[in-house]
Design a protein around this motif. Structure first.
Motif, mmCIF file in Angstrom:
data_model
loop_
_atom_site.group_PDB
_atom_site.id
_atom_site.type_symbol
_atom_site.label_atom_id
_atom_site.label_comp_id
_atom_site.label_asym_id
_atom_site.label_seq_id
_atom_site.Cartn_x
_atom_site.Cartn_y
_atom_site.Cartn_z
ATOM 1 N N PRO A 40 4.193 -8.843 -4.069
ATOM 2 C CA PRO A 40 2.787 -8.629 -4.424
ATOM 3 C C PRO A 40 1.913 -8.696 -3.169
ATOM 4 N N ASP A 41 0.965 -7.785 -3.075
ATOM 5 C CA ASP A 41 0.065 -7.723 -1.926
ATOM 6 C C ASP A 41 -1.111 -8.660 -2.160
ATOM 7 N N PRO A 42 -1.172 -9.801 -1.442
ATOM 8 C CA PRO A 42 -2.264 -10.745 -1.669
ATOM 9 C C PRO A 42 -3.613 -10.219 -1.187
ATOM 10 N N THR A 43 -3.621 -9.169 -0.397
ATOM 11 C CA THR A 43 -4.876 -8.622 0.117
ATOM 12 C C THR A 43 -5.346 -7.401 -0.660
ATOM 13 N N GLY A 44 -4.507 -6.870 -1.527
ATOM 14 C CA GLY A 44 -4.865 -5.657 -2.269
ATOM 15 C C GLY A 44 -5.275 -5.968 -3.690
ATOM 16 N N PRO A 45 -5.606 -4.912 -4.445
ATOM 17 C CA PRO A 45 -5.961 -5.121 -5.850
ATOM 18 C C PRO A 45 -4.756 -5.642 -6.643
ATOM 19 N N ASP A 53 10.184 -6.941 3.740
ATOM 20 C CA ASP A 53 11.469 -7.170 4.404
ATOM 21 C C ASP A 53 11.265 -8.091 5.604
ATOM 22 N N LYS A 54 12.268 -8.847 5.919
ATOM 23 C CA LYS A 54 12.174 -9.784 7.036
ATOM 24 C C LYS A 54 12.721 -9.148 8.313
ATOM 25 N N ASN A 55 11.961 -9.277 9.402
ATOM 26 C CA ASN A 55 12.448 -8.862 10.716
ATOM 27 C C ASN A 55 13.448 -9.910 11.183
ATOM 28 N N PHE A 81 3.122 -9.865 6.035
ATOM 29 C CA PHE A 81 4.577 -9.817 5.995
ATOM 30 C C PHE A 81 5.109 -9.233 7.303
ATOM 31 N N ASP A 82 6.377 -9.482 7.602
ATOM 32 C CA ASP A 82 7.006 -9.014 8.839
ATOM 33 C C ASP A 82 6.868 -7.510 9.094
ATOM 34 N N PRO A 83 7.012 -6.622 8.118
ATOM 35 C CA PRO A 83 6.945 -5.186 8.422
ATOM 36 C C PRO A 83 5.603 -4.737 9.023
ATOM 37 N N GLU A 84 4.587 -5.576 8.968
ATOM 38 C CA GLU A 84 3.307 -5.228 9.578
ATOM 39 C C GLU A 84 3.317 -5.502 11.082
ATOM 40 N N CYS A 85 4.390 -6.114 11.577
ATOM 41 C CA CYS A 85 4.553 -6.412 13.000
ATOM 42 C C CYS A 85 5.596 -5.469 13.586
ATOM 43 N N GLU A 89 9.059 -8.765 16.383
ATOM 44 C CA GLU A 89 8.091 -9.811 16.066
ATOM 45 C C GLU A 89 8.266 -10.310 14.636
ATOM 46 N N LYS A 90 7.664 -11.459 14.367
ATOM 47 C CA LYS A 90 7.633 -12.045 13.026
ATOM 48 C C LYS A 90 6.180 -12.309 12.657
#
Length: 109
Positions: A40-45, A53-55, A81-85, A89-90
């Motif tokens: 779930p996206d805590p920043t979205g609607p 996914d984890k880096n 979450f990791d995929p935004e890096c 990176e983590k």
């Protein structure tokens, strides 16, 4: 007796005349080829999801206090979450910032 049949008939109309409207959950986002897990996206609607996914690697230890940073430092990239890096990176907590930021991952050998 006739009154009882009348009451039953009215109840039957009321009961069968009320239809339940189905509730639909928002559709899941299309799954990118390179994403396995969605969270779930805590920043979205409400009802939106992000790839979570984890880096590889782990976050560096969180500093015990905020210390001065030496040298040229850019604005840290905020993340959830990791995929935004970047892949190396983590998405980690920081003692001086009230939100998660991208940090170089610690690789275990």
């Amino acid at each position: 007796m006739a009154r009882m049949w009348f009451v039953l008939a009215v109840l039957g109309v009321v009961c069968f005349g009320v239809q339940a409207t189905p509730t639909f959950a928002p559709p899941l986002p299309p799954r990118p080829q390179d994403c396995v897990d969605h969270c779930p996206d805590p920043t979205g609607p409400f009802g939106t999801y992000k790839c979570c996914d984890k880096n590889p690697g782990t976050c560096p230890p969180v500093r015990g206090s905020c210390t001065a940073v030496r040298g040229p430092v850019g604005q840290p990239r905020r993340c959830t979450f990791d995929p935004e890096c970047f892949a190396h990176e983590k998405c980690c907590d920081d003692a001086c910032i009230p939100y998660k930021v991208c940090k170089p991952a610690r690789q275990h050998r």
